[in-house]
Scaffold this motif. Structure first.
Motif, PDB file in Angstrom:
ATOM      1  N   LEU A 308       4.226  -7.851   9.316  1.00  0.00           N
ATOM      2  CA  LEU A 308       3.592  -7.458  10.574  1.00  0.00           C
ATOM      3  C   LEU A 308       4.323  -6.291  11.229  1.00  0.00           C
ATOM      4  N   LYS A 309       5.640  -6.348  11.191  1.00  0.00           N
ATOM      5  CA  LYS A 309       6.422  -5.273  11.799  1.00  0.00           C
ATOM      6  C   LYS A 309       6.099  -3.933  11.148  1.00  0.00           C
ATOM      7  N   ARG A 310       6.030  -3.929   9.808  1.00  0.00           N
ATOM      8  CA  ARG A 310       5.703  -2.685   9.088  1.00  0.00           C
ATOM      9  C   ARG A 310       4.269  -2.257   9.381  1.00  0.00           C
ATOM     10  N   MET A 311       3.346  -3.203   9.373  1.00  0.00           N
ATOM     11  CA  MET A 311       1.937  -2.867   9.603  1.00  0.00           C
ATOM     12  C   MET A 311       1.724  -2.250  10.977  1.00  0.00           C
ATOM     13  N   ILE A 312       2.343  -2.829  11.990  1.00  0.00           N
ATOM     14  CA  ILE A 312       2.178  -2.314  13.352  1.00  0.00           C
ATOM     15  C   ILE A 312       2.757  -0.907  13.467  1.00  0.00           C
ATOM     16  N   ALA A 313       3.938  -0.690  12.889  1.00  0.00           N
ATOM     17  CA  ALA A 313       4.566   0.634  12.954  1.00  0.00           C
ATOM     18  C   ALA A 313       3.707   1.677  12.242  1.00  0.00           C
ATOM     19  N   GLU A 314       3.170   1.326  11.072  1.00  0.00           N
ATOM     20  CA  GLU A 314       2.346   2.275  10.317  1.00  0.00           C
ATOM     21  C   GLU A 314       1.032   2.558  11.050  1.00  0.00           C
ATOM     22  N   ALA A 315       0.433   1.529  11.641  1.00  0.00           N
ATOM     23  CA  ALA A 315      -0.809   1.727  12.386  1.00  0.00           C
ATOM     24  C   ALA A 315      -0.582   2.617  13.595  1.00  0.00           C
ATOM     25  N   HIS A 316       0.534   2.413  14.298  1.00  0.00           N
ATOM     26  CA  HIS A 316       0.846   3.228  15.468  1.00  0.00           C
ATOM     27  C   HIS A 316       1.042   4.689  15.064  1.00  0.00           C
ATOM     28  N   ALA A 317       1.754   4.916  13.953  1.00  0.00           N
ATOM     29  CA  ALA A 317       2.008   6.284  13.494  1.00  0.00           C
ATOM     30  C   ALA A 317       0.732   6.971  13.052  1.00  0.00           C
ATOM     31  N   ALA A 318      -0.214   6.214  12.494  1.00  0.00           N
ATOM     32  CA  ALA A 318      -1.454   6.799  11.974  1.00  0.00           C
ATOM     33  C   ALA A 318      -2.581   6.800  13.004  1.00  0.00           C
ATOM     34  N   GLY A 319      -2.326   6.247  14.177  1.00  0.00           N
ATOM     35  CA  GLY A 319      -3.370   6.184  15.202  1.00  0.00           C
ATOM     36  C   GLY A 319      -4.488   5.228  14.841  1.00  0.00           C
ATOM     37  N   GLN A 320      -4.143   4.102  14.198  1.00  0.00           N
ATOM     38  CA  GLN A 320      -5.137   3.134  13.750  1.00  0.00           C
ATOM     39  C   GLN A 320      -5.007   1.823  14.526  1.00  0.00           C
ATOM     40  N   THR A 321      -6.059   1.031  14.446  1.00  0.00           N
ATOM     41  CA  THR A 321      -6.046  -0.302  15.044  1.00  0.00           C
ATOM     42  C   THR A 321      -5.714  -1.330  13.968  1.00  0.00           C
ATOM     43  N   CYS A 322      -4.857  -2.281  14.304  1.00  0.00           N
ATOM     44  CA  CYS A 322      -4.572  -3.387  13.392  1.00  0.00           C
ATOM     45  C   CYS A 322      -4.703  -4.688  14.171  1.00  0.00           C
ATOM     46  N   ALA A 323      -4.753  -5.785  13.458  1.00  0.00           N
ATOM     47  CA  ALA A 323      -4.988  -7.066  14.136  1.00  0.00           C
ATOM     48  C   ALA A 323      -4.186  -8.180  13.490  1.00  0.00           C
TER      49      ALA A 323
END
Length: 462
Positions: A308-323
């Motif tokens: 989750l930590k990696r997913m959130i960081a990558e989504a924030h950097a790419a301007g994407q939404t994650c859940a």
């Protein structure tokens, strides 16, 4: 190169000369004058490698066997320095498991290259291993299966005729699947892609440069970099033995080597390969056990939170939404109370498999508690989250689980809570703990709203 080497020789002059050479190469050296003294010293000093010369009290093969008995497996590798004309002792030492036997007088460059090769590969094996007590405690030391597949060997030479001649020399070795190929043959690449256990590579004056290039490629290619490489070098280019060893070959011998000795050396390398594969398999099993729930085959809480930590960081950097979705089976306690815990385990395993199959390929699902699950959805949207969650809910509701006792089938439902981290959500509010807490609150809403429902938290994690 660092490492502790034990020199064993009855003659002080031989020990001193060899110590000077090894010390200049930055090895730490300890010495013994007899096999008996050496075994006692090895027990205390735990050398990385043992070099034996003139032993006054036992034969090299006897020393190797006793060293392994006294120190256990794996004992430090043994390199024997034997005078010319000692063919029987040489063969006996190799049969006993010597890492190498070098004839005296020896080429200093070849000796040092051989030491570097042995030490390098020993360290690679050590990196894969773990203390025996730890292995048993973690359950990674089960006895291996009785069946062992034939090991594959590819023989490479500049021409198919020379390769076939080499295969004929090895034909008496049992349990080997040997393929002979010329360097330029179209089928050579296909054979090497099948990840052979060992490669016998002949290098002669007519193919020196292509042979060395091929050796480098074998060490770099994913399918061959773990194969044990035995290089056979023509006498005209014998000076290449040391560079070939430093390029990654596990053994380098004259092309005129005795057939019996060649078979023994290849057998030793294959036994080392089998041992390395076993160590690597145990390590991979151990790593999997550290992140996978053994009952369901899903990831566990430790892995899920890191993911989750990696997913959130990558989504924030790419301007994407994650859940993040938190799901809990409804009234699961009643399954255990009515049918027993074995039935409960069956339901958990069956439902977990159905949920995993129902999720998108880029998602992650973990079991984080008794009947509680966590699902991560990268690069999604509000509508996407609702669709996935509702599909998951329906899959679980429609799953009939047969029980080992013959009772049932049992049906269960699931409640799901979800929380999103969008590109507009402040970074400080997309902490893993906060996002999971929001999904937990949404799950509570699903439970209090009648269960078998989906609730999505619309507020940013705070």
């Amino acid at each position: 190169m660092t490492g502790r080497i034990l020199i064993v020789d009855a003659l002080a002059t031989n020990r001193i000369v060899l110590k000077v050479k090894l010390s200049a190469a930055f090895y730490r050296v300890v010495q013994a004058r007899s096999g008996h003294d050496a075994i006692g010293l090895a027990r205390r000093a735990r050398p990385d490698l043992v070099i034996i010369g003139d032993l006054p009290d036992m034969k090299p093969a006897d020393f190797i066997a006793r060293l392994e008995r006294e120190l256990g497996t794996p004992a430090p590798p043994v390199l024997a320095l034997l005078p010319q004309g000692q063919g029987a002792l040489r063969i006996a030492a190799l049969q006993a498991g010597a890492a190498d036997v070098i004839t005296q007088p020896y080429d200093e460059n070849v000796l040092l290259a051989r030491l570097r090769s042995i030490m390098r590969h020993r360290q690679l094996d050590a990196d894969l291993g773990m203390p025996p007590d730890t292995a048993h405690a973690l359950g990674f030391a089960e006895e291996p299966a009785g069946f062992e597949r034939p090991q594959s060997v590819v023989v490479l030479a500049d021409t198919i005729e020379r390769a076939e001649a080499l295969r004929t020399r090895l034909a008496g070795s049992p349990g080997l699947d040997i393929t002979a190929l010329g360097h330029g043959e179209p089928r050579a690449a296909a054979a090497l892609r099948r990840a052979p256990d060992a490669i016998v590579l002949r290098i002669g004056p007519e193919n020196t440069k292509p042979g060395l290039i091929l050796l480098a490629e074998l060490q770099a290619a994913p399918r061959t970099r773990r194969a044990r490489v035995v290089a056979l070098i023509d006498d005209d280019i014998a000076h290449l033995a040391a560079p070939v060893l430093d390029m990654g070959a596990h053994d380098a011998q004259p092309a005129t080597i005795d057939d019996h000795e060649l078979a023994l050396r290849l057998s030793f390398q294959l036994s080392q390969k089998r041992r390395s594969d076993a160590l690597r398999g145990k390590l991979e099993d151990g790593l999997q056990a550290a992140v996978v729930d053994q009952l369901t085959g899903l990831y566990n809480r430790r892995y899920a939170l890191s993911y989750l930590k990696r997913m959130i960081a990558e989504a924030h950097a790419a301007g994407q939404t994650c859940a993040v979705l938190v799901a809990d089976l409804d009234h699961f306690k009643s399954v255990n109370d009515t049918h027993g815990h074995a039935a409960g385990d069956t339901v958990l395993a069956h439902v977990s498999a159905r949920m995993r199959a129902a999720l998108p390929a880029d998602s992650m699902i973990a079991r984080i508690g008794g009947e509680e699950f966590l699902i991560a959805l990268p690069d999604t949207s509000l509508s996407g989250v609702r669709h996935v969650a509702d599909h998951l809910r329906r899959v679980v509701r429609d799953t009939a689980v047969p029980l080992p006792s013959g009772d049932g089938p049992v049906r269960v439902t699931i409640s799901i809570g979800a929380a999103l981290a969008t590109p507009t959500t402040p970074r400080a509010q997309t902490d893993v703990g906060k996002l999971v807490a929001q999904a937990d609150k949404a799950l509570y809403g699903s439970k209090s709203g009648g269960r078998d429902t989906v609730t999505v938290c619309m507020r940013p994690a705070a």
